[in-house]
Design an enzyme around this catalytic site. Sequence first.
Site, PDB file in Angstrom:
ATOM      1  N   LYS A  13     -64.453  25.825  15.465  1.00 10.44           N
ATOM      2  CA  LYS A  13     -64.129  26.658  14.293  1.00 10.44           C
ATOM      3  C   LYS A  13     -64.856  28.003  14.363  1.00 10.44           C
ATOM      4  CE  LYS A  13     -65.623  23.663  11.222  1.00 10.44           C
ATOM      5  NZ  LYS A  13     -66.155  22.606  12.106  1.00 10.44           N
ATOM      6  N   ARG A  88     -65.360  21.542   2.449  1.00  6.45           N
ATOM      7  CA  ARG A  88     -65.752  20.356   3.219  1.00  6.45           C
ATOM      8  C   ARG A  88     -65.660  19.082   2.387  1.00  6.45           C
ATOM      9  NH1 ARG A  88     -69.367  22.926   7.237  1.00  6.45           N
ATOM     10  NH2 ARG A  88     -70.126  21.413   8.729  1.00  6.45           N
ATOM     11  N   ARG A 127     -74.904  22.889  23.589  1.00  5.35           N
ATOM     12  CA  ARG A 127     -74.680  24.313  23.312  1.00  5.35           C
ATOM     13  C   ARG A 127     -75.966  25.054  22.901  1.00  5.35           C
ATOM     14  NH1 ARG A 127     -70.990  24.069  17.720  1.00  5.35           N
ATOM     15  NH2 ARG A 127     -72.696  23.421  16.361  1.00  5.35           N
ATOM     16  N   ARG A 161     -79.444  25.147  17.826  1.00  3.69           N
ATOM     17  CA  ARG A 161     -79.495  24.841  16.402  1.00  3.69           C
ATOM     18  C   ARG A 161     -80.308  23.574  16.174  1.00  3.69           C
ATOM     19  NH1 ARG A 161     -73.529  25.259  13.841  1.00  3.69           N
ATOM     20  NH2 ARG A 161     -74.367  23.465  12.730  1.00  3.69           N
ATOM     21  N   ARG A 172     -73.471  14.084  11.197  1.00  2.86           N
ATOM     22  CA  ARG A 172     -72.520  15.136  10.783  1.00  2.86           C
ATOM     23  C   ARG A 172     -71.086  14.656  10.968  1.00  2.86           C
ATOM     24  NH1 ARG A 172     -74.719  19.821  14.372  1.00  2.86           N
ATOM     25  NH2 ARG A 172     -72.916  20.976  13.618  1.00  2.86           N
TER      26      ARG A 172
END
Length: 214
Positions: A13, A88, A127, A161, A172
């Site tokens: 996203k 969400r 990432r 992160r 999550r």
Amino acid sequence: MRLVLLGPPGAGKGTQSRRLQNTYNILQLSTGDMLRAEVSSGSELGRKVAEIMDAGKLVSDELIIKMISRRIELDDCKNGFILDGFPRTTPQAEALDKVLSEKNMRLDHVIELMADDEAMVKRITGRYSCTNCGAGYHDAYQQPNNAGTCDKCGGTDFIRRADDTAETVRSRLLAYHKQTAPIVTYYGEKGMLKSIDGMADIDEVTKKLKEIIG
Ligand code: AMP
């Protein structure tokens, strides 16, 4: 042009929103980025938010709705926006409908990036990004050309992160299936939803998005 991008964490996203904002001259509004800015500010609220984010849970609807309603009123949203990571939950989707209709606005497209959980764990835990310019990299899929140096700006500091650990990613994903997946149905029933394969190559996903948006 007002868009919502839906999909599990890691579906792309953020990456796709950043591409679309340049193409269509509309603003990416990422509630995750807004919350991370609050955490970085070191405020009391930021400390509370960090605890929730690090546990892979969702921040309260009340806080998020207030934050996004104020944000879309600002001048830089006049040309349109891409909502990345919002709504969400069903209450957030309902609040968005209400806020937009009060301003005589409507969503042009709601697009879901479909992706499977195991692939997302692999994508997210690998990432990292350049601290200076934000360029994104990945341990397995996209290393800088010269190890340790950002291809775009030459920066040598990189960051991951805090919530991109395997354990938090699983929480999550659980939150996504339990709290966010119902809004896919919500927009589906309104006839507003388009779904595309978020597992495809990044350029291919961008192409499909542009075909839908026009
Ligand atoms: P993201 O950057 O979209 O992956 O979001 C990172 C984290 O920020 C999430 O795991 C949540 O803790 C929080 N967050 C972001 N957007 C929302 C939202 N719309 N509602 C509740 N929590 C959110």
